[in-house]
Structure formats: C-alpha cells, structure tokens
Enzyme design. Sequence first.
Site, PDB file in Angstrom:
ATOM      1  N   LYS A 183      -7.232 -10.922  -2.284  1.00 13.04           N
ATOM      2  CA  LYS A 183      -5.826 -10.520  -2.142  1.00 13.04           C
ATOM      3  C   LYS A 183      -5.646  -9.742  -0.850  1.00 13.04           C
ATOM      4  CE  LYS A 183      -3.345  -7.016  -3.231  1.00 13.04           C
ATOM      5  NZ  LYS A 183      -2.257  -6.992  -2.204  1.00 13.04           N
ATOM      6  N   GLU A 257     -14.983   0.898  -0.056  1.00 15.59           N
ATOM      7  CA  GLU A 257     -14.944   1.516   1.280  1.00 15.59           C
ATOM      8  C   GLU A 257     -13.563   2.143   1.407  1.00 15.59           C
ATOM      9  OE1 GLU A 257     -13.760   2.057   4.867  1.00 15.59           O
ATOM     10  OE2 GLU A 257     -14.114  -0.076   5.223  1.00 15.59           O
ATOM     11  N   CYS A 291     -10.094   3.785   9.014  1.00 17.01           N
ATOM     12  CA  CYS A 291     -10.623   4.703   8.004  1.00 17.01           C
ATOM     13  C   CYS A 291     -11.732   5.580   8.555  1.00 17.01           C
ATOM     14  CB  CYS A 291     -11.109   3.925   6.781  1.00 17.01           C
ATOM     15  SG  CYS A 291     -12.142   2.512   7.179  1.00 17.01           S
ATOM     16  N   GLU A 388      -6.324  12.668   5.077  1.00  8.77           N
ATOM     17  CA  GLU A 388      -6.343  11.528   5.982  1.00  8.77           C
ATOM     18  C   GLU A 388      -4.910  11.188   6.389  1.00  8.77           C
ATOM     19  OE1 GLU A 388      -8.579   7.247   6.211  1.00  8.77           O
ATOM     20  OE2 GLU A 388      -7.480   7.681   4.368  1.00  8.77           O
TER      21      GLU A 388
END
Length: 477
Positions: A183, A257, A291, A388
């Site tokens: 997806k 991850e 990331c 983040e």
Amino acid sequence: MGIFEYAPAPESRDIANLKDHYRPFIGGEFVDGSGEPLKTVNPATEEILAEVGTASVSDVDTAVRAARKAYDTVWSKMPGSERAKYLFRIARLIQERSRELAVLESLDNGKPIKESRDSDVPTAAAHFFYHAGWADKLDYAGYGPNPKPLGVAGQVIPWNFPLLMLAWKIAPALATGNTVVLKPAETTPLTALVFAEICQQAELPPGVVNILPGAGDIGAAVVEHGDVDKIAFTGSTEVGKLIQRTVAGTRKKLTLELGGKAANVVFDDAPLDQAVEGIVNGIFFNQGHVCCAGSRLLVQESVAEEVMEKLRYRVSTLRMGDPLDKNTDIGAINSAEQLAKIRGLVESGDAEGAQRWTSPCPVPDRGFFFAPTVFSDVHQSMRIAREEIFGPVLSVLTFRTPDEAVAKANNTPYGLSAGIWTEKGSRILWMANKLRAGVVWANTFNRFDPAAPFGGYQESGFGREGGRTGLEAYLSV
C-alpha cells in the site's frame, strides 16, 4: 560574494506521461478498485494531478489471495536464478524509464527534480540490481541450511520517498521468494502504480506484486489480514506502535522503520566547510522529509559561532521554488497537513524562547512551501529538540566535552541515525560505539547503499533493510 542568478531550467512535465486516472494493481492486472476514488495533488501548485481508484477491504482480500496463489504455485517454487532474472529486468526497466519516474515523483511529492533524478530513481534501480544478485545465493549466505521464504508480505510505505521505499521493500521480498501486497501513501501513489506497469513489462508472474492505493484503513486491512505472513512498515512512530499492537500474539513477522531525531555532532577539529555542507544535506535534503534527517545539530562551543555564521550564509544560498526546475534546492512540503504541523512546531520554538533564523529566500505565493529555518539557543527540553518536525527546520545545541556530546545526542526516545564530524579517527570509533543509533555517519551524512543495512533502535523501530541483514527479515531461518 553575491549569489549567482540562474535562468529557469525547467524539466518538462510531459515526460511524466501523466494519466487522468490510475487504478489498483491486483493479480497482474489493473482493476477498478471498489474504494472511494482520491485525487492526488501537486503540492507545489495545489492543482489536481489525477484521480486514483482506491482499494476496499474486499480488494485487500482479493490481492492477498492472488499473492498467496502466486506464492504457492509459481514464485516460491522458482529457482533463485530464475527469480533473479525478473529482478534484473525490473532494475533495467526502472533505468530505462528513469526520466519519466523522476518527473512523476517530483510532481506528486514536491521534491526537487535533481533529487528524484540523481538520488531516488537510481537508488531504487540499485536495490533491484543488488537483491537480484542474492536470489540464487541464499543457501550460502550464512542463514543455516535451506532458508525458506515466509510467504505473503504486507508492506506499507510513506510519502517522503515513494519509489525508493517501494524498492527497499519489494526487492528483498521478491529476491527471497515472497510475494507482495503493497500500500503506497495516500498522497503519493503515482510512481507505485507506474511500477506496476514495469512489473507487467517485465512479465512478472501475476499476483507476485499487488499494489493497493488507499488511506490508512487499507493499510490497516493489510496488516490485519490473516493470510499475511510478514509486515514491513516505514512511517510514523505512532502508527508503528498501533501496528505492533495489532501483530502482537500472531505468527506474523514484523519490521518497523519509524521516526527519528538524529544528532549531527560537530567537534572543534572538524573540517568546518565540509561539515556545513553535511549539515545542510542532513536537514534540508528533501525539505527535511527524511526520517534519519540530522535535525539536531550539536556543535562544540569553541566553534559554534563560526559554524553558525557559515551555516546561515550557506542556507541563504539555497533556492526554493518549482520542483521541476533543475536549479531548485528546496521544493514543496508534501501536503497542507504536514505544512500545518511544521508551522505549529516552529511556533512552539518561538514560544519556548529559541532564537529563530529563517532564510531570506523568496517563498512562492502558491503551493505548500516553508523556508529553511535554523533555531539557536535551543534547550533539550524544548519540543523542537525532542519531537520529529519532518520539515526544513534545524535545532542547534552546543556542548563542551565529548561525554556531554554523547549524553545530549542520546537524550531522545529515537535512535535511527547520527553524524560525527572530526579529524580524529579514534574519536569517531569511540563515539560511534556510544551512540544509540542504527546508522552512524562519519564526516558525511545521508549516504545510502543497498549493501548497507539500515534501521533503528528504541522508538525508531526494529529490524534492518538492505544488505545481507535485511534479507533475513524475509526468510524463515
């Protein structure tokens, strides 16, 4: 010295061969999805690029059954040397269609064309080339006797590197004999669906790869499906935690991850001009939508003022604008939602007393853009130092001793990556052993190779992708 003025050098959007409508790919064919169609948007102009048919929960079941049939009847029984031929073919087709894929990626994602062209697409092809080489060597890779594939892999990828994350997931799964239901992200499905065309061109057996556009409910349906043997997810830590709860207690293997808040540490003996280039690449590459971005800069006090002066000048030379212009350094933020999140966290930095410096570069009137921003006088308790941001925003802290640098670098719930800048090899090795990070770069940043495993610790997830270690995540050993 002034900044050079460059005439526009736009890449033609016609090269993308953009269609009005895209459809899910199930069982080797493009089919009408039974979900609600979505419209994918160019973040640089806010124009609608195409309508994309989406999958429903019933389509997920159909795709998993197609993947299971392909696994049982064809793919798992095929010799590794034959599987390798398909992966090599896919890699070559990605190269042949690289310009089309690069333009389409920049249109759909907002990243500069030079990054799509020079980084994303070549590295995606490299992953298929690399993993093709492993397909007939698994018996000799040190996994023990007769390593077996797991079965059907359910994979969910993010919007920041749509084609590259697809390659990271699909290449090792196919090389090890698994079939795939993938997806793509809701906002960036187009290159994944062109990849489905490449699978057809490569004459990949039907059902080996299935691609299901849709929103988070479709990703959840893939994760929850009872006939999926392995889940691989790249995305936010919050969603990763939900997936881990869902998979807990089942037979499914899982790799995650997730987010990061990487420390980029500059010592006083570092080559400062080189370090500044690494700092800029570490946080402003792909608009900070990385990331493993070096979003926390730790500078030794004795050189902090000099580094900041050099950094502000270098950032002021970055060009923001049309992602299809080959001169553009900073493209568009991927969505209005992500832009709002970035703005909210920047406002919190202002409110908590950090000193904001924003590049004076012109910001386009239309589209989702945010000028490169650097915060100084940052304390470890501030939100901009802990959360983040996933945007072009750098938080700068200082340190006096190597031990203090380690303590500040490790003061985070994340653990995906880190950078060290120093001329002392002994210091690099000492510090790398003390940093809680899955990847540590020395005198560079954001360097990737298909042969090198990548992954994190703590709230950055677990498992590795790339290299021999990454293959093991798709094998029963």
